[in-house]
Motif scaffolding. Sequence first.
Motif, PDB file in Angstrom:
ATOM      1  N   PRO A  11       0.786  -1.043   0.112  1.00 48.13           N
ATOM      2  CA  PRO A  11      -0.105   0.062  -0.071  1.00 48.13           C
ATOM      3  C   PRO A  11       0.949   1.301   0.104  1.00 48.13           C
ATOM      4  O   PRO A  11       0.502   2.285  -0.194  1.00 48.13           O
ATOM      5  CB  PRO A  11      -0.827  -0.166   1.462  1.00 48.13           C
ATOM      6  CG  PRO A  11       0.039  -1.049   2.329  1.00 48.13           C
ATOM      7  CD  PRO A  11       0.817  -1.933   1.353  1.00 48.13           C
ATOM      8  N   ALA A 147      -5.050   2.224  -2.606  1.00 49.55           N
ATOM      9  CA  ALA A 147      -3.835   2.461  -1.408  1.00 49.55           C
ATOM     10  C   ALA A 147      -3.911   3.829  -1.277  1.00 49.55           C
ATOM     11  O   ALA A 147      -3.806   4.433  -0.290  1.00 49.55           O
ATOM     12  CB  ALA A 147      -2.639   1.957  -1.905  1.00 49.55           C
ATOM     13  N   ALA A 150      -6.998   4.953   0.804  1.00 52.63           N
ATOM     14  CA  ALA A 150      -6.686   4.628   1.895  1.00 52.63           C
ATOM     15  C   ALA A 150      -5.824   5.558   2.813  1.00 52.63           C
ATOM     16  O   ALA A 150      -6.063   6.023   4.173  1.00 52.63           O
ATOM     17  CB  ALA A 150      -6.409   3.119   2.257  1.00 52.63           C
ATOM     18  N   LEU A 151      -4.684   5.856   2.173  1.00 50.91           N
ATOM     19  CA  LEU A 151      -3.522   6.712   2.836  1.00 50.91           C
ATOM     20  C   LEU A 151      -4.360   8.180   3.140  1.00 50.91           C
ATOM     21  O   LEU A 151      -3.970   8.546   4.032  1.00 50.91           O
ATOM     22  CB  LEU A 151      -2.290   6.683   1.882  1.00 50.91           C
ATOM     23  CG  LEU A 151      -1.246   5.656   1.720  1.00 50.91           C
ATOM     24  CD1 LEU A 151      -0.574   5.650   0.789  1.00 50.91           C
ATOM     25  CD2 LEU A 151      -0.480   5.656   3.195  1.00 50.91           C
ATOM     26  N   LEU A 283      -5.810  -0.305   4.928  1.00 55.25           N
ATOM     27  CA  LEU A 283      -4.626  -0.068   4.117  1.00 55.25           C
ATOM     28  C   LEU A 283      -3.591  -1.452   3.873  1.00 55.25           C
ATOM     29  O   LEU A 283      -3.441  -1.490   2.909  1.00 55.25           O
ATOM     30  CB  LEU A 283      -3.647   0.991   4.590  1.00 55.25           C
ATOM     31  CG  LEU A 283      -2.626   1.578   3.907  1.00 55.25           C
ATOM     32  CD1 LEU A 283      -2.907   2.254   2.465  1.00 55.25           C
ATOM     33  CD2 LEU A 283      -1.915   2.566   4.886  1.00 55.25           C
TER      34      LEU A 283
END
Length: 406
Positions: A11, A147, A150-151, A283
């Motif tokens: 991720p 990813a 999510a980050l 993540l």
Amino acid sequence: MRVAKPPRYNPLLALRDLHYRRFAIGSIISVLGMWMQKIGVAWLAWELSRSPFWLGLIAAADMLPSIFLSSFAGSLADAHDKIKVLRWAQSVAIVQSLVLAVLSWAGLTTVEVLFALTIVLGISSSLEQPARLSLIREIVPPDYLHAAVALNALSFNLARFVGPVLAGILISEINVGITFAVSGLAIACFSYTLAVIRVQRGMGRPAGTVPGSGTVDGFRYVLGHKGVLATLGLMGFSGISVGGILQMLPAVSDALFARGIDGFVALMAASALGSIVSGTVTLLRPSDSRGALGIAVAALCATASLAALALAPGFHFALVAIFCMSFANMYAGIAGQALLQLESEPGKLGRVMGIYSMIIRGSPAVGSFLIGAAATFVGMVVPIIGVAALAACYAGIIALAFRRPR
């Protein structure tokens, strides 16, 4: 013949891109300032009025402009350079923060003035958010988009964890005005960062698009896409219930638990911690099971935790309930935004994100207003249970509609 193994899911690969890395760093600084201002505004509103109604109304003032402007802002993002749109909106937010800081230091802030300035910030945020959300797809390759989402969510909630703590310290040790000054400085830092970002050109701006011309087309597209429509509905009901109560935490702390500013900061920290843990888990796991069903199940868990918060026998139980609520709600939020980013056509992504922004900002405003207005007459518990039940019913319907055949 040996078959090559697919690359292992990592991720953090999204951060290898220089421009996304710049965007991510600038964004977390900006969001940290935003959360400090949110805490400052919420506490100042409660301190000036001691009224759940005014607290809910000022929370609504920040978010309600999204209902009227976000869909237009989405078509604006599709028609123009998203970075320019972002920087213009941020200029307004910087001025608003600095004016509010000066008025607070001079002792000239009234609840009516706070309401008016919060509307200005709400307008700026409504114009900014669709461009900010859809810009990610122009920076990050599709393989790392989930990813990156999510980050982005994780950094947002790290700021939501740290921001209230810093704001609480500054309010207690200095004054509330410093939170507004820091917010203006943080937004200015992000605006500078955007000036040195380069994006993938030609990624979805339809030829001949003009601002506002595609707004109706954006709604038509959403209504014709079953998964996108169901996801946006889940975001809306979650916003009314979970998002609405998050705007009312000063009243929850004082009215239900008699904990004041310390209780308010503790509730905010527990909520942010739940979101951080959820974002980290999301993540680190491969993104092979997204869909409206998973989002609906997570929303059901969030509403059950919200009901537990309202009925909590003590403050420590309430902290656990709000942690669980935010954990489930964050999972639903990340999965929902990833689904919208990946399933929307590139040329319509700005408009989809505009409708998404309208919902995630407007629905908490509606929820906080309804909870605050009802709480004036019947107390906090009944309206919280009411919005939780409403959201649970919708999530249950979606879970049944999207259940996988055995």
